[in-house]
Design a protein around this motif. Structure first.
Motif, mmCIF file in Angstrom:
data_model
loop_
_atom_site.group_PDB
_atom_site.id
_atom_site.type_symbol
_atom_site.label_atom_id
_atom_site.label_comp_id
_atom_site.label_asym_id
_atom_site.label_seq_id
_atom_site.Cartn_x
_atom_site.Cartn_y
_atom_site.Cartn_z
ATOM 1 N N UNK A 13 15.140 -9.609 3.738
ATOM 2 C CA UNK A 13 15.295 -8.685 3.241
ATOM 3 C C UNK A 13 13.388 -9.998 3.328
ATOM 4 N N UNK A 14 12.487 -9.545 2.373
ATOM 5 C CA UNK A 14 11.799 -9.924 1.294
ATOM 6 C C UNK A 14 11.015 -9.169 0.552
ATOM 7 N N UNK A 15 10.982 -10.411 -0.762
ATOM 8 C CA UNK A 15 11.164 -10.085 -2.082
ATOM 9 C C UNK A 15 9.006 -10.044 -2.391
ATOM 10 N N UNK A 16 8.775 -8.807 -2.684
ATOM 11 C CA UNK A 16 6.965 -8.914 -2.960
ATOM 12 C C UNK A 16 7.287 -8.087 -4.315
ATOM 13 N N UNK A 17 6.696 -9.498 -5.577
ATOM 14 C CA UNK A 17 6.501 -9.459 -6.279
ATOM 15 C C UNK A 17 4.949 -9.265 -7.418
ATOM 16 N N UNK A 18 4.496 -8.119 -8.215
ATOM 17 C CA UNK A 18 3.516 -7.662 -8.627
ATOM 18 C C UNK A 18 3.010 -6.027 -9.735
ATOM 19 N N UNK A 19 2.008 -5.916 -9.946
ATOM 20 C CA UNK A 19 1.824 -5.102 -11.077
ATOM 21 C C UNK A 19 2.134 -4.111 -10.336
ATOM 22 N N UNK A 20 2.398 -2.377 -11.042
ATOM 23 C CA UNK A 20 2.937 -1.141 -10.688
ATOM 24 C C UNK A 20 1.391 -0.889 -10.021
ATOM 25 N N UNK A 21 0.302 -1.038 -9.643
ATOM 26 C CA UNK A 21 -0.810 -0.291 -9.095
ATOM 27 C C UNK A 21 -0.723 -1.226 -7.110
ATOM 28 N N UNK A 22 -0.162 -2.688 -7.925
ATOM 29 C CA UNK A 22 -0.302 -3.528 -6.274
ATOM 30 C C UNK A 22 0.772 -2.809 -5.678
ATOM 31 N N UNK A 23 2.246 -2.533 -6.630
ATOM 32 C CA UNK A 23 3.401 -2.052 -5.917
ATOM 33 C C UNK A 23 3.017 -1.016 -4.882
ATOM 34 N N UNK A 24 2.417 0.293 -5.662
ATOM 35 C CA UNK A 24 1.833 1.282 -5.288
ATOM 36 C C UNK A 24 0.675 1.812 -3.944
ATOM 37 N N UNK A 25 0.226 0.833 -4.408
ATOM 38 C CA UNK A 25 -0.789 0.576 -3.143
ATOM 39 C C UNK A 25 -0.297 -0.187 -1.791
ATOM 40 N N UNK A 26 0.368 -1.167 -2.527
ATOM 41 C CA UNK A 26 1.072 -2.223 -1.388
ATOM 42 C C UNK A 26 2.479 -1.003 -0.332
ATOM 43 N N UNK A 27 3.179 -0.481 -1.134
ATOM 44 C CA UNK A 27 3.834 0.977 -0.422
ATOM 45 C C UNK A 27 3.090 1.894 0.615
ATOM 46 N N UNK A 28 2.229 2.717 0.002
ATOM 47 C CA UNK A 28 1.295 3.898 0.473
ATOM 48 C C UNK A 28 1.295 3.346 2.050
ATOM 49 N N UNK A 29 0.541 1.687 1.696
ATOM 50 C CA UNK A 29 0.197 0.988 2.907
ATOM 51 C C UNK A 29 1.391 0.979 4.891
ATOM 52 N N UNK A 30 2.640 0.175 3.860
ATOM 53 C CA UNK A 30 3.517 0.069 4.050
ATOM 54 C C UNK A 30 4.112 1.708 5.143
ATOM 55 N N UNK A 31 3.807 2.211 4.324
ATOM 56 C CA UNK A 31 3.960 3.514 4.819
ATOM 57 C C UNK A 31 3.098 3.997 6.200
ATOM 58 N N UNK A 32 1.678 3.545 5.753
ATOM 59 C CA UNK A 32 1.169 3.481 6.897
ATOM 60 C C UNK A 32 -0.095 5.046 6.149
#
Length: 67
Positions: A13-32
């Motif tokens: 597992x890898x933990x990434x900590x960030x603000x809400x906007x960063x979390x949303x952008x990283x999530x959708x990029x990870x989903x392709x």
């Protein structure tokens, strides 16, 4: 950032900590998805956790905005 995190996933597992906007952008990029798709996700509230995993070799959201 995802290119730096991806190799670590083979070790666990890898933990990434960030603000809400960063979390949303990283999530959708990870989903392709494109960064503009981040508006489809609810805004993460302060102090909540979100989790991504894989199912059948594809990234999916396991939890979003969990207090």
């Amino acid at each position: 950032m995802l290119d730096r995190v991806r190799p670590l996933l083979s070790e666990g597992d890898v933990a990434v900590v960030g603000n809400g906007h960063l979390a949303r952008v990283l999530t959708v990029r990870r989903l392709g998805l494109p960064p503009s798709a981040s508006r489809l996700l609810g805004r993460p509230h302060p102090g909540t956790l979100s989790s991504l995993t894989t199912e059948d070799g594809r990234p999916v959201i396991a939890a979003w905005n969990v207090p």
